[in-house]
Design a protein around this motif. Structure first.
Motif, PDB file in Angstrom:
ATOM      1  N   UNK A  56       0.770  -1.094  -0.055  1.00 20.71           N
ATOM      2  CA  UNK A  56      -0.004   0.061  -0.108  1.00 20.71           C
ATOM      3  C   UNK A  56       0.853   1.274  -0.012  1.00 20.71           C
ATOM      4  N   UNK A  57       2.197   1.141   0.079  1.00 19.73           N
ATOM      5  CA  UNK A  57       3.095   2.302  -0.252  1.00 19.73           C
ATOM      6  C   UNK A  57       3.192   3.039  -1.603  1.00 19.73           C
ATOM      7  N   UNK A  58       2.729   4.322  -1.743  1.00 17.43           N
ATOM      8  CA  UNK A  58       2.822   4.849  -2.969  1.00 17.43           C
ATOM      9  C   UNK A  58       4.282   5.431  -3.124  1.00 17.43           C
ATOM     10  N   UNK A  59       4.438   5.554  -4.243  1.00 21.49           N
ATOM     11  CA  UNK A  59       6.035   5.732  -4.679  1.00 21.49           C
ATOM     12  C   UNK A  59       5.632   6.970  -5.661  1.00 21.49           C
ATOM     13  N   UNK A  90       2.454  -0.017  -4.343  1.00 23.67           N
ATOM     14  CA  UNK A  90       1.360   0.867  -4.392  1.00 23.67           C
ATOM     15  C   UNK A  90       1.333   1.499  -5.583  1.00 23.67           C
ATOM     16  N   UNK A  91       0.583   2.785  -5.803  1.00 23.22           N
ATOM     17  CA  UNK A  91       0.575   3.672  -6.728  1.00 23.22           C
ATOM     18  C   UNK A  91       1.881   4.126  -7.049  1.00 23.22           C
ATOM     19  N   UNK A 117      -1.539   6.978   2.997  1.00 24.85           N
ATOM     20  CA  UNK A 117      -1.208   6.956   4.224  1.00 24.85           C
ATOM     21  C   UNK A 117       0.566   6.922   4.311  1.00 24.85           C
ATOM     22  N   UNK A 118       1.245   6.512   3.403  1.00 29.60           N
ATOM     23  CA  UNK A 118       2.415   6.199   3.476  1.00 29.60           C
ATOM     24  C   UNK A 118       3.051   6.386   1.958  1.00 29.60           C
ATOM     25  N   UNK A 119       4.165   6.775   1.846  1.00 27.37           N
ATOM     26  CA  UNK A 119       4.657   7.024   0.581  1.00 27.37           C
ATOM     27  C   UNK A 119       6.204   7.057   0.366  1.00 27.37           C
TER      28      UNK A 119
END
Length: 394
Positions: free
Chosen positions: A97-100, A164-165, A193-195
């Motif tokens: 779920x970590x976006x980048x 994630x995205x 929430x987190x990136x």
């Protein structure tokens, strides 16, 4: 946005000419270690080379390393350090779920192939046919090489499992500012929430030095501080990634903040208008500064390009705040420069102390107060202005 959430920096991955990781950088900065400069390998130009690192530590598969260009290895390595720092390395649930958001340049040239072709084409009876043959066998496709920019995010996803995205920005210094800005904005707005945000740059490549030289922007040896008398860009190999996180998400997994990212602003002045750069950067600094001056310093990511850096210097001198040049310490990493400067700013704020001034930089004065806020400035070498604010997370 009055109801925006706080954004914590919970992980930092940093590699540069000063070394690997937060501890090595803060030790070098605090001890007043002289900048690491190569003034002969790419003579007559100045380069801050990457410190020796073992890529195996973060990119264990040799096959993965071989298919990456140097700037991709630098970025993938720094991203792994950031995930380790945040305590989420290998955690599939969180990484899923970590976006980048990545700041990246174009693909690198194969200098030996280019040189051989340029040498041989002069003696060919049919140069066009010869060039077409080389395109089929030796030269990689050169349709702007834009597709290669996405490979850094792809490699981070493959090697570290960040799924994630994903967003990739191009556009020199501005892309670094906007990569952080988008990651920060999404978390502040509650849509993420987190990136993992950041970028990387390999300065030890003659194709980029040639571009700077043709624009008369590459710094010639001997090296000189960029704020004292800006006379060229001292490029530096570097990679920096930050893990940005909402306090709620971090607290739920037992993570502590290194610092708080309180704002990121990006603009583009009309540089053909006299005074436009000064007006834009001064307005951004004032916005970040607010009514608080106590415990505040400015960390400049100035490029060293004469005109835009002179404009930034004029604003910094008027600010009345203590100044430190990030570029003097690690060189200028284009897309990576704002993430590098933010990483160092977060580390300094977390320690509550500003590293010693550099000899030869008249704007750098001693600062004995507790450092609680750092304003990071970055004026692009030919376009784009950015400012960010890092504060202690109490």
């Amino acid at each position: 946005m009055s109801n925006r959430r706080d954004v914590w920096i919970t992980g930092i991955g940093l590699v540069s000419s000063l070394g690997e990781g937060p501890e090595a950088h803060m030790q070098a900065l605090s001890s007043g270690t002289a900048p690491v400069v190569d003034a002969t390998g790419f003579a007559p130009y100045v380069v801050h080379p990457l410190a020796p690192i073992s890529f195996d530590a973060q990119i264990p598969k040799k096959g993965d390393q071989r298919q990456m260009e140097p700037w991709q290895r630098i970025g993938t390595y720094a991203a792994g350090l950031a995930l380790d720092s945040a305590g989420i390395k290998g955690n599939k649930d969180i990484l899923g779920t970590t976006d980048m958001v990545v700041a990246a340049g174009g693909g690198e040239r194969d200098q030996s192939v280019d040189g051989a072709i340029l040498t041989e084409i002069e003696s060919q009876p049919n140069p066009e046919i010869f060039l077409n043959e080389q395109l089929q066998s030796n030269l990689r496709p050169t349709l702007f090489l834009a597709q290669l920019s996405n490979l850094l995010a792809g490699n981070i996803s493959i090697v570290h499992g960040v799924t994630g995205s994903s967003r990739t920005f191009m556009g020199e210094e501005s892309s670094g500012t906007d990569a952080v800005r988008i990651g920060w904005s999404r978390i502040a707005a509650g849509t993420s929430e987190i990136a993992l945000v950041g970028g990387a740059y390999n300065a030890e490549r003659r194709d980029m030095l040639l571009l700077f030289a043709l624009k008369r922007l590459a710094m010639h040896a001997p090296w000189a501080p960029v704020l004292a008398q800006p006379r060229g860009v001292p490029t530096g190999s570097a990679g920096a990634f930050l893990v940005l996180e909402s306090p709620e998400h971090a607290t739920a997994r037992g993570a502590k903040p290194i610092a708080k990212l309180s704002g990121v602003w990006s603009e583009r002045a009309q540089r053909n208008e006299p005074g436009a750069v000064e007006a834009v950067i001064e307005a951004l600094i004032n916005q970040a500064r607010g009514d608080v001056t106590e415990g505040t310093a400015i960390l400049s990511a100035a490029s060293g390009a004469p005109e835009p850096t002179a404009a930034e210097v004029a604003v910094l001198a008027r600010s009345g705040l203590p100044v430190r040049s990030i570029t003097d310490r690690v060189g200028h990493g284009l897309e990576a420069q704002m993430p590098v400067a933010l990483a160092i700013a977060a580390l300094a704020v977390s320690q509550g102390s500003l590293f010693a001034p550099l000899e030869g930089e008249p704007l750098e004065k001693p600062f004995t107060e507790t450092l609680s806020r750092a304003i990071v400035t970055g004026v692009g070498h030919w376009r784009g202005e950015g400012v960010a604010l890092v504060e202690r997370a109490d």
